[in-house]
Scaffold this motif. Structure first.
Motif, PDB file in Angstrom:
ATOM      1  N   SER A 180       0.916  -1.215  -0.084  1.00  0.00           N
ATOM      2  CA  SER A 180       0.153   0.009  -0.095  1.00  0.00           C
ATOM      3  C   SER A 180       0.687   1.258   0.084  1.00  0.00           C
ATOM      4  O   SER A 180       0.355   2.307  -0.046  1.00  0.00           O
ATOM      5  N   LEU A 181       2.464   1.090   0.339  1.00  0.00           N
ATOM      6  CA  LEU A 181       3.107   2.301   0.137  1.00  0.00           C
ATOM      7  C   LEU A 181       2.860   3.278  -1.247  1.00  0.00           C
ATOM      8  O   LEU A 181       2.803   2.742  -2.208  1.00  0.00           O
ATOM      9  N   GLY A 182       2.855   4.521  -0.855  1.00  0.00           N
ATOM     10  CA  GLY A 182       2.642   5.480  -2.164  1.00  0.00           C
ATOM     11  C   GLY A 182       3.795   6.328  -2.294  1.00  0.00           C
ATOM     12  O   GLY A 182       4.523   6.169  -1.380  1.00  0.00           O
ATOM     13  N   THR A 183       3.753   6.916  -3.343  1.00  0.00           N
ATOM     14  CA  THR A 183       5.205   7.834  -3.715  1.00  0.00           C
ATOM     15  C   THR A 183       5.156   8.835  -2.458  1.00  0.00           C
ATOM     16  O   THR A 183       6.569   9.385  -2.288  1.00  0.00           O
ATOM     17  N   GLU A 184       4.299   9.220  -2.179  1.00  0.00           N
ATOM     18  CA  GLU A 184       4.128  10.484  -1.243  1.00  0.00           C
ATOM     19  C   GLU A 184       4.483   9.849   0.216  1.00  0.00           C
ATOM     20  O   GLU A 184       4.588  10.855   1.179  1.00  0.00           O
ATOM     21  N   ASP A 185       4.608   8.528   0.476  1.00  0.00           N
ATOM     22  CA  ASP A 185       4.943   7.919   1.846  1.00  0.00           C
ATOM     23  C   ASP A 185       6.381   7.689   1.995  1.00  0.00           C
ATOM     24  O   ASP A 185       6.762   7.409   3.203  1.00  0.00           O
ATOM     25  N   VAL A 186       7.140   8.191   1.115  1.00  0.00           N
ATOM     26  CA  VAL A 186       8.468   8.010   1.058  1.00  0.00           C
ATOM     27  C   VAL A 186       9.325   9.232   1.288  1.00  0.00           C
ATOM     28  O   VAL A 186       9.216  10.246   0.359  1.00  0.00           O
ATOM     29  N   ASP A 187      10.263   9.362   2.380  1.00  0.00           N
ATOM     30  CA  ASP A 187      11.214  10.642   2.470  1.00  0.00           C
ATOM     31  C   ASP A 187      12.543  10.057   2.200  1.00  0.00           C
ATOM     32  O   ASP A 187      13.344   9.786   3.162  1.00  0.00           O
ATOM     33  N   PRO A 188      12.929   9.973   0.884  1.00  0.00           N
ATOM     34  CA  PRO A 188      14.257   9.580   0.601  1.00  0.00           C
ATOM     35  C   PRO A 188      15.463  10.212   1.171  1.00  0.00           C
ATOM     36  O   PRO A 188      16.526   9.749   1.520  1.00  0.00           O
ATOM     37  N   ALA A 189      15.056  11.692   1.387  1.00  0.00           N
ATOM     38  CA  ALA A 189      16.230  12.433   2.071  1.00  0.00           C
ATOM     39  C   ALA A 189      16.639  11.926   3.643  1.00  0.00           C
ATOM     40  O   ALA A 189      17.795  11.990   3.623  1.00  0.00           O
ATOM     41  N   HIS A 190      15.580  11.704   4.170  1.00  0.00           N
ATOM     42  CA  HIS A 190      15.699  11.029   5.477  1.00  0.00           C
ATOM     43  C   HIS A 190      15.827   9.545   5.624  1.00  0.00           C
ATOM     44  O   HIS A 190      15.824   8.946   6.842  1.00  0.00           O
ATOM     45  N   ARG A 191      15.368   8.955   4.638  1.00  0.00           N
ATOM     46  CA  ARG A 191      15.284   7.400   4.641  1.00  0.00           C
ATOM     47  C   ARG A 191      14.173   7.184   5.572  1.00  0.00           C
ATOM     48  O   ARG A 191      14.226   6.142   6.394  1.00  0.00           O
ATOM     49  N   LEU A 192      12.881   7.715   5.207  1.00  0.00           N
ATOM     50  CA  LEU A 192      11.755   7.214   6.250  1.00  0.00           C
ATOM     51  C   LEU A 192      10.666   6.745   5.488  1.00  0.00           C
ATOM     52  O   LEU A 192      10.542   7.325   4.301  1.00  0.00           O
ATOM     53  N   LEU A 193       9.878   5.872   5.846  1.00  0.00           N
ATOM     54  CA  LEU A 193       8.759   5.301   5.377  1.00  0.00           C
ATOM     55  C   LEU A 193       7.466   6.032   6.182  1.00  0.00           C
ATOM     56  O   LEU A 193       7.567   5.699   7.296  1.00  0.00           O
ATOM     57  N   ARG A 194       6.384   6.277   5.636  1.00  0.00           N
ATOM     58  CA  ARG A 194       5.231   6.430   6.539  1.00  0.00           C
ATOM     59  C   ARG A 194       4.040   5.290   6.037  1.00  0.00           C
ATOM     60  O   ARG A 194       3.653   5.160   4.942  1.00  0.00           O
ATOM     61  N   ILE A 195       3.793   4.696   7.165  1.00  0.00           N
ATOM     62  CA  ILE A 195       2.989   3.612   7.080  1.00  0.00           C
ATOM     63  C   ILE A 195       1.558   4.208   7.526  1.00  0.00           C
ATOM     64  O   ILE A 195       1.407   4.271   9.023  1.00  0.00           O
ATOM     65  N   ARG A 196       0.670   4.277   6.698  1.00  0.00           N
ATOM     66  CA  ARG A 196      -0.658   4.866   7.068  1.00  0.00           C
ATOM     67  C   ARG A 196      -1.487   3.822   7.775  1.00  0.00           C
ATOM     68  O   ARG A 196      -1.546   2.783   7.746  1.00  0.00           O
ATOM     69  N   SER A 197      -2.473   4.452   8.618  1.00  0.00           N
ATOM     70  CA  SER A 197      -3.133   3.786   9.715  1.00  0.00           C
ATOM     71  C   SER A 197      -4.081   2.835   9.090  1.00  0.00           C
ATOM     72  O   SER A 197      -4.295   1.525   9.597  1.00  0.00           O
ATOM     73  N   GLU A 198      -4.565   2.930   7.813  1.00  0.00           N
ATOM     74  CA  GLU A 198      -5.580   2.254   7.236  1.00  0.00           C
ATOM     75  C   GLU A 198      -4.792   0.792   6.341  1.00  0.00           C
ATOM     76  O   GLU A 198      -5.593   0.054   6.348  1.00  0.00           O
TER      77      GLU A 198
END
Length: 339
Positions: A180-198
């Motif tokens: 379910s990862l989207g392009t907006e869920d990745v922060d390449p500069a800080h190497r972070l992933l946002r895992i959405r609650s849904e």
């Protein structure tokens, strides 16, 4: 807006027996408003449909069913062949049987609350035993030799799959979370992933890091993705002629991992194995239990304790302390002999 998002669409054509039963239909409709994951709601629908179909086959009414009938249903389910043989098993696992019983228990909780049934037959009496004894088995994780074999096979996989495997391990992601990862869920500069609650099992959003090697792979994959689509949206896209540019589904991902498992001759290896391995490695690295729970998105640290046990960390520490005490005692005794 939040309420609308929480409601899952029920595909009634998949559960014909449920859709024909007023109480069952109302219960599943109620469950669809609770913000459950799509897979959980689908499991509820399938399992309840199977239960109602069984009751019809034996001429029983769900409102007046006896506990022994539910026992017969569990026995009936237990005799089904497993979809995939693991570790030589050919029947459904204890966890799968527990899922079937849980759905029935929740359904009867609803019927009791609605005063359709006077009692909940699947629930054991005070001091009684459950219809299915729970087997608590530690999840499988690969040995170092097996892990090397998996990595060797993974080198032959397409770049997209290698990135998904790497991120799944780095961030301890479930199958639904990686797909379910989207392009907006990745922060390449800080190497972070946002895992959405849904997309999470606990319905809690979290931010997790990924490693430098994975970041390098990800940069290469972005060039491949741009050839498939320049639109923002789902991160991992299908590269097959049939579904070119479409978001990868959890089933496609499961098939890809199953292919790797067959090539390694390790049928126990699943998309979830990477999550198990990561959390066990964190426990081995002496992460605090609350830190692991936050990283994994666990609701309770009781779930996290599983990985502490799997790592053997506490037992190793106790053994080391115990052996040191024994050694000290023996040394002291020998010293006394020489006096």
């Amino acid at each position: 807006m939040a309420l609308e998002f929480a409601i899952r669409e029920v595909r009634w054509e998949k559960y014909p027996t449920v859709s024909e039963n007023t109480h069952a239909r109302d219960w599943l409709k109620f469950e669809s408003t609770r913000g459950l994951a799509a897979n959980t709601l689908e499991a509820y629908g399938h399992n309840l449909d199977a239960y109602l179909t069984f009751l019809a086959s034996v001429g029983a009414e769900c409102q007046s069913v006896a506990r022994n009938v539910i026992g017969a249903y569990i026995q009936h389910v237990a005799q089904r062949p497993a979809k995939r043989e693991r570790e030589g098993g050919t029947t459904l696992s204890n966890a799968t049987l527990q899922q079937h019983l849980t759905v029935i228990r929740l359904f009867y909780d609803y019927l009791v609350e609605e005063r359709v049934c006077p009692r909940n037959p699947p629930r054991p009496p005070v001091g009684g035993r459950s219809l299915i004894q729970r087997h608590r088995r530690l999840p499988w994780i690969p040995s170092e030799e097996q892990w090397q074999a998996i990595l060797q096979v993974c080198r032959q996989e397409p770049l997209r799959n290698r990135v998904m495997l790497a991120m799944s391990y780095d961030a301890a992601l479930r199958r639904e979370e990686i797909c379910s990862l989207g392009t907006e869920d990745v922060d390449p500069a800080h190497r972070l992933l946002r895992i959405r609650s849904e997309a999470t099992k606990s319905r809690r959003e979290r931010i997790v890091p990924y490693s430098v090697p994975t970041s390098d792979l990800f940069g290469q994959y972005l060039r491949v993705r741009r050839e498939l689509s320049r639109e923002r949206g789902p991160l991992f896209l299908s590269e097959s002629f049939r579904n070119l540019g479409q978001p990868i589904s959890i089933w496609t991902w499961s098939k890809a991992v199953a292919r790797i498992a067959r090539r390694c001759n390790l049928l126990q290896f699943t998309p979830h194995s990477l999550r198990h391995l990561c959390l066990t490695d964190l426990a081995r690295a002496n992460w605090d239990i609350h830190e692991i729970a936050t990283f994994a998105g666990h609701r309770s640290v009781q779930t996290t304790l599983l990985y502490i046990h799997l790592s053997g960390r506490d037992l190793s520490r106790k053994l080391a302390v115990g052996m040191a005490q024994i050694h000290e005692q023996r040394t002291r005794m020998l010293a006394e002999i020489n006096l």
